[in-house]
Each structure stands twice: as C-alpha cells, then as structure tokens.
Design a protein around this motif. Structure first.
Motif, PDB file in Angstrom:
ATOM      1  N   PHE A 142      22.671  58.786  30.547  1.00 27.11           N
ATOM      2  CA  PHE A 142      23.669  58.526  29.513  1.00 27.11           C
ATOM      3  C   PHE A 142      22.998  57.993  28.256  1.00 27.11           C
ATOM      4  N   PRO A 143      23.475  58.398  27.081  1.00 23.48           N
ATOM      5  CA  PRO A 143      22.920  57.876  25.832  1.00 23.48           C
ATOM      6  C   PRO A 143      23.363  56.442  25.589  1.00 23.48           C
TER       7      PRO A 143
ATOM      8  N   ALA B  59      16.079  69.806  20.773  1.00 20.84           N
ATOM      9  CA  ALA B  59      15.727  68.464  20.314  1.00 20.84           C
ATOM     10  C   ALA B  59      14.875  67.732  21.347  1.00 20.84           C
ATOM     11  N   GLY B  60      15.230  67.853  22.621  1.00 23.39           N
ATOM     12  CA  GLY B  60      14.454  67.187  23.660  1.00 23.39           C
ATOM     13  C   GLY B  60      13.033  67.692  23.730  1.00 23.39           C
ATOM     14  N   VAL B  61      12.869  69.004  23.633  1.00 26.83           N
ATOM     15  CA  VAL B  61      11.528  69.593  23.654  1.00 26.83           C
ATOM     16  C   VAL B  61      10.726  69.124  22.444  1.00 26.83           C
TER      17      VAL B  61
ATOM     18  N   PHE C  95      17.246  61.372  19.051  1.00 27.04           N
ATOM     19  CA  PHE C  95      18.024  62.610  19.076  1.00 27.04           C
ATOM     20  C   PHE C  95      19.027  62.650  17.928  1.00 27.04           C
ATOM     21  N   VAL C  96      19.630  61.512  17.623  1.00 26.89           N
ATOM     22  CA  VAL C  96      20.565  61.460  16.498  1.00 26.89           C
ATOM     23  C   VAL C  96      19.817  61.743  15.196  1.00 26.89           C
TER      24      VAL C  96
ATOM     25  N   GLU D 164      16.157  54.253  22.850  1.00 25.33           N
ATOM     26  CA  GLU D 164      15.155  54.883  21.990  1.00 25.33           C
ATOM     27  C   GLU D 164      15.397  56.383  21.854  1.00 25.33           C
ATOM     28  N   LEU D 165      15.586  57.053  22.996  1.00 29.58           N
ATOM     29  CA  LEU D 165      15.795  58.496  22.956  1.00 29.58           C
ATOM     30  C   LEU D 165      17.068  58.848  22.198  1.00 29.58           C
ATOM     31  N   SER D 166      18.115  58.085  22.410  1.00 27.02           N
ATOM     32  CA  SER D 166      19.379  58.361  21.721  1.00 27.02           C
ATOM     33  C   SER D 166      19.198  58.298  20.215  1.00 27.02           C
TER      34      SER D 166
END
Length: 386
Positions: free
Chosen positions: A286-287, A62-64, A302-303, A297-299
């Motif tokens: 941490f998320p 997911a991060g990639v 990713f969700v 934003e990233l959290s």
C-alpha cells in the motif's frame, strides 16, 4: 538489435570481442559477473501505456524507471541497465504483437508485462515458445501454472482471496451476511469461485453471488439485490478501475450500506473520489503506509514521476527490475542465464516486499497479502491485525 553494445573508451580488441559475443546470442553465461562494466542489460517492458488500462501500464513504467535509476547509480552491477518500453495500447492483439517483436526482431532476453490478465496470457504463449523468461504481475494462477517461463512479482489471486476470506471469518457476527459481486471475466469469475469455496469451507453461505458484465453504465440491478439482502460485507472481484469506481458511486447513491472489500484496481480510488472513502483493498503493498518507510519513499517518488494514485504494480515493478538485475549479475545476460538466475533467486531483499524467492518449481510470487482501508488521504491496515 545487438544486445551487448560497446561503449566509449573501450579498447578496439575488447569492443570486437563484445560484438562477436553479441552475434552469438547476447553474451556468454558468465558475462554478467565479469565486472567489466562495459555491457548493457536490455530487457523489454510491454505495457498498457495508453488506452483503457493505462493506469496499470504507467505504474509498471514508473516502477521500472525508478529502480533503474537506483540500480545504475549503485555501482553494484557490471552492466548498465536499459529497459525498452513497448506501448501495447491496452489491446490484446497489440500486446501479443509487441511481445513478439521484443523476443524475435529485437531479441530481448526478458519480457516484463503487460499487466492485465487478458493481455498477459497470450503474450506468455509467445515468450514460452521463444524460451524467454517473463516477469508477470497479474494474479491469475494459470499464468505460472501453465507457463513455466513466467515469474510472478505479486501475490497470486488465491493468496489475496484467502486473505479476504480470513478477514470475513474473523469479523462476521451472528445474523450478518456476506455477498459476492464479480465481473464476468476470467479474473472476476475466478476470484468469486475462490471466495465462495473458501467461505463454504468455513461454513458461511453468501446471501448473494452477483455476476455483472463489465463496462456497464448502470449497476442498479446489482444495488437493488444488495439492498434486499443487506450484507455486512461485499466482496468485489473486478479489475476494471472504471467499473470499481461506478460500483462504489452507485452504491452510495442507492443507499447500500455494506462494507466493500475488493482488489486493488489501479486508478479506481482517484476515479471514485469521495465515494472511495472507507473502501477496503486487498494488496501485497500500500502507498503511504506509515509503518513502512520504504512505502513513504516509493510513494513520493512515484507521485513525482507522474503517478497520481500509486499502487502495488509500481512497487512490485521496482522489485522485479532489481530481480532481473540480480539474476543477470549472478548468471549472465542471455535469456537462458536470466532464467537460471531467476530460478535460484533466494531471499532477495526488496524495497516493496521484505524478500523474494523463486525456484524452478515455485514461481508463484508472494505468499501473503494485506487488507488496507482508504481513509480519504491514505491507507490504514485493516487486516491482519496486531
């Protein structure tokens, strides 16, 4: 696999030149900065997408993927970024085999992952022999100490454990004790030793140092000893999400009152449910961190990508993907070029970390970590304070 591929609309002569360059090992060293915009940066992502450690591998994926979306849309790179994913099924032998396929058959100029220490160490043997740079996330010092082609996109284990020891030193009151609980694995034993050594240097002797074999169904003997010693803090070195969840659950069932402080085992919070409330985790990210807009934003992203319990691996993978792109942009698209670019990556602003710096002699990763406490819906910073 031909690394540089001609794209629609490119003149025949230019396409022929690219194909010749591809046969010569993936392009010239200045190809990444040419601005031609007609090349593809491919790299391998070997990840535990299925099996026991899938929560780790899926975060890496997911991060990639989220980083690739942003980088390709930015218009700042003279190539299209295209990762190729290899599912190594949480099996060490398969992880090694997939890594070998990536660097030999597919001639990928860089490998990212797998995540788990058990899987990454033999994979690094393969990439080092192939002179292929390797982006890693596991926290064991051996990875970057032994394999000079590796670059850690996280905080090393000793950084995390120093953070835990500093927390205990600051918080422990007279008459209170601290216990160490650890899995009998490379990760667990190494972390327990670093914590014990750090506490000893501070004049603190743990009231218990309990090793356990991984994947046990019942940890009652551990709980009995903890209830006898009644430590204020319980330092946990275990990277298996299922084991962490079982320990937290059985601690509640057996009335253990100590405060657990452990590593960020992806998926453990979700598995433990209500029993995870109050659990403290040491991590570089941490998320849903209210003090960091990028974390929010990233959290959310990713969700949306299907990661129900986003963690540091996804965030670090986002930054690592940018680091690969920046290295290729600066030096070129071959394995040697990307290595040179990574070795001179200075103060690269990340989305998860404020900045990243690597040199040929310093590939260890971040130099600090944070302890966050799970409140049932998100994390609150517990250390450092102020």
């Amino acid at each position: 696999m031909t690394r540089w591929r001609n794209r629609l609309g490119v003149a025949l002569a230019a396409a022929t030149a690219l194909l010749v360059a591809g046969c010569g090992g993936g392009g010239s060293s200045d190809s990444g900065g040419s601005g031609a915009g007609n090349q593809t940066l491919q790299f391998a992502v070997v990840a535990e997408l299925t099996g026991k450690y899938a929560p780790y591998g899926l975060q890496l994926q997911a991060g990639v993927n989220e980083a690739v979306k942003d980088l390709n849309a930015s218009g700042q790179y003279p190539f299209t970024i295209e990762p190729k994913f290899y599912d190594c099924q949480s099996e060490q032998a398969i992880c090694v085999s997939k890594t070998r396929d990536a660097v030999t058959s597919d001639k990928m100029p860089l490998v990212m992952g797998p995540v788990v220490s058990l899987d990454i160490l033999p994979s690094a043997e393969v990439t080092q022999r192939a002179d292929t740079p390797h982006a890693v996330f596991a926290v064991l010092p051996d990875i970057t100490d032994k394999y000079t082609n590796t670059f850690r996109w996280s905080a090393q284990n000793d950084v995390n454990n120093k953070t835990v020891v500093d927390f205990v030193k600051a918080k422990l009151q007279p008459g209170e004790g601290v216990a160490i609980v650890h899995a009998n694995t490379d990760f667990g034993n190494g972390g327990a030793k670093q914590q014990a050594d750090g506490l000893a240097a501070a004049g603190i002797t743990p009231v218990a140092n309990i090793g356990h074999d991984p994947s046990q169904a019942d940890y009652t003997p551990v709980m009995v000893e903890l209830n006898q010693k009644k430590p204020k803090y319980i330092l946990l070195s275990d990277s298996d999400p299922a084991d962490v969840a079982k320990l937290l659950r059985q601690a509640r069932e057996n009335g253990v009152t100590g405060q657990w402080v452990g590593a960020d085992a992806s998926g453990a919070i979700q598995l433990a449910g209500d029993d995870a409330k109050g659990y403290m985790i040491v991590s570089p990210w941490f998320p849903n961190n209210a003090s960091d807009p990028n974390s929010i934003e990233l959290s959310q992203r990713f969700v949306a990508a299907g990661i129900k319990d986003p963690g540091w691996i996804a965030a670090m993978a986002y930054d690592a993907t940018k680091g690969v792109a920046e290295s290729a942009k600066a030096k070129g698209l071959t394995a040697a070029d990307i290595t040179a670019g990574m070795e001179s990556l200075t103060n690269m602003p990340g989305k998860a970390a404020k900045s990243w710096t690597f040199t040929k002699d310093n590939r260890r990763g971040l130099t600090d970590s944070t302890i966050g406490q799970w409140n049932g819906t998100g994390f609150e910073t517990a250390w450092p304070q102020g």
